[in-house]
Scaffold this motif. Sequence first.
Motif, mmCIF file in Angstrom:
data_model
loop_
_atom_site.group_PDB
_atom_site.id
_atom_site.type_symbol
_atom_site.label_atom_id
_atom_site.label_comp_id
_atom_site.label_asym_id
_atom_site.label_seq_id
_atom_site.Cartn_x
_atom_site.Cartn_y
_atom_site.Cartn_z
ATOM 1 N N LYS A 124 0.853 -1.196 0.000
ATOM 2 C CA LYS A 124 0.000 0.000 0.000
ATOM 3 C C LYS A 124 0.885 1.242 0.000
ATOM 4 O O LYS A 124 1.442 1.613 1.026
ATOM 5 C CB LYS A 124 -0.943 -0.030 1.191
ATOM 6 C CG LYS A 124 -1.938 -1.202 1.090
ATOM 7 C CD LYS A 124 -2.928 -1.193 2.213
ATOM 8 C CE LYS A 124 -3.784 -2.461 2.228
ATOM 9 N NZ LYS A 124 -4.607 -2.666 1.034
ATOM 10 N N ALA A 125 1.053 1.812 -1.185
ATOM 11 C CA ALA A 125 1.923 2.986 -1.337
ATOM 12 C C ALA A 125 1.309 3.913 -2.375
ATOM 13 O O ALA A 125 0.878 3.455 -3.445
ATOM 14 C CB ALA A 125 3.311 2.553 -1.783
ATOM 15 N N TYR A 126 1.251 5.189 -2.051
ATOM 16 C CA TYR A 126 0.662 6.211 -2.941
ATOM 17 C C TYR A 126 1.584 7.417 -2.914
ATOM 18 O O TYR A 126 2.397 7.554 -2.006
ATOM 19 C CB TYR A 126 -0.741 6.570 -2.449
ATOM 20 C CG TYR A 126 -1.688 5.386 -2.491
ATOM 21 C CD1 TYR A 126 -2.464 5.132 -3.613
ATOM 22 C CD2 TYR A 126 -1.755 4.503 -1.410
ATOM 23 C CE1 TYR A 126 -3.311 4.022 -3.665
ATOM 24 C CE2 TYR A 126 -2.590 3.391 -1.447
ATOM 25 C CZ TYR A 126 -3.374 3.158 -2.577
ATOM 26 O OH TYR A 126 -4.196 2.062 -2.620
ATOM 27 N N TYR A 127 1.452 8.301 -3.903
ATOM 28 C CA TYR A 127 2.384 9.425 -3.941
ATOM 29 C C TYR A 127 1.681 10.778 -3.955
ATOM 30 O O TYR A 127 0.507 10.891 -4.324
ATOM 31 C CB TYR A 127 3.319 9.320 -5.159
ATOM 32 C CG TYR A 127 2.598 9.425 -6.490
ATOM 33 C CD1 TYR A 127 2.155 8.287 -7.143
ATOM 34 C CD2 TYR A 127 2.352 10.667 -7.080
ATOM 35 C CE1 TYR A 127 1.481 8.373 -8.352
ATOM 36 C CE2 TYR A 127 1.678 10.763 -8.287
ATOM 37 C CZ TYR A 127 1.236 9.613 -8.914
ATOM 38 O OH TYR A 127 0.559 9.716 -10.102
ATOM 39 N N THR A 128 2.434 11.773 -3.539
ATOM 40 C CA THR A 128 2.004 13.163 -3.683
ATOM 41 C C THR A 128 3.244 13.994 -3.975
ATOM 42 O O THR A 128 4.356 13.625 -3.576
ATOM 43 C CB THR A 128 1.241 13.665 -2.433
ATOM 44 O OG1 THR A 128 0.756 14.994 -2.678
ATOM 45 C CG2 THR A 128 2.115 13.690 -1.185
ATOM 46 N N MET A 129 3.058 15.096 -4.728
ATOM 47 C CA MET A 129 4.207 15.965 -5.079
ATOM 48 C C MET A 129 3.832 17.432 -4.907
ATOM 49 O O MET A 129 2.683 17.802 -5.095
ATOM 50 C CB MET A 129 4.609 15.739 -6.545
ATOM 51 C CG MET A 129 5.290 14.411 -6.796
ATOM 52 S SD MET A 129 5.706 14.238 -8.542
ATOM 53 C CE MET A 129 6.936 15.554 -8.747
#
Length: 308
Positions: free
Chosen positions: A265-270
């Motif tokens: 479970k891994a998600y990104y934000t920038m």
Amino acid sequence: MKARAYVNFALIKYWGKKIANIKVPHQSSLSVTIDQLYTETEVIFSDELKADKIIINGKKSGAEVLRTEKYLNVLREYYPIKKYCYLISENFVPTASGLASSASAFASIAKAFLAELNLSDKEISKAARLGSGSASRSVYGGFAIWDHGVSHETSYARPLNIDWPEFRIIIVLVSKKEKKHKSGDAMAKSVKNKAYQNWINEATNDLENMKSALEAKNIDLVGQIAENNSNKMHDLIELEGIKYRVKESYEIIEIIKKLRKSGVKAYYTMDAGPNVKIITLDKYVGKIVNEINVKTIVAKIGPKATII
Ligand code: PMV
């Protein structure tokens, strides 16, 4: 007085000002304060001084010193402190990481400069906002919502009461280069784009959904909403020909997507730069860090700004 404030990352982004000079935004945003990166600022008032004497990260001049000089004048306009001061501010971030943050910087400056007034967190949040919008959220530990408001009096952040010890943010240091486009300049362009109203509507909706996802501590929902919101902000920014997402960012994003297919479970934000922040839980950190061959910083939820 000396104060410390920690960096925060937005899960629902702030992008665009309604009242530019006092940084009142068009939409509300939601962030998490982290425990690894922070700024310490010491302020010593003196009746002898005829101007502020400022040192930021060891430097007595430059853009950051000028911006702080202006900011102290703004604070003297809004609050009953008229004296000049010595101000020494230092970012505690890994050297040459490109992670210097205006959020922790201005939150720590507001907290130290106004310390003798014993103001509420809400008032410090308003004061920090006058320096940098995102700084309004670094006054609080944990998750915080910055309600956009319509004026100085009504635009400030508040804490969300969510206890989630397993929550992690992994900062992936894609590049240490300075960003070419300042967030404030890029925002001003976005606001004039005809797609901007849609951003306000989407972000407002995303924030409501994020609140419920956080309350349910549903990492998939939190991650998906944050990732989509970040993508929408960057799509909007790229309409102006400004690109914060670079090749190396996309390489990390591909790794995150691959990990997800394998059950991690891994998600990104920038944000307004090329570095990628991964949203996950403690039990996945080992697997994620293993797949990434650039420097990472693993952060937990961090504390509120304090006098130290
Ligand atoms: O207040 P600033 O200039 O640090 O604006 C920050 C904007 C983003 O980091 C891109 C989003 C956010 O809400 O922090």
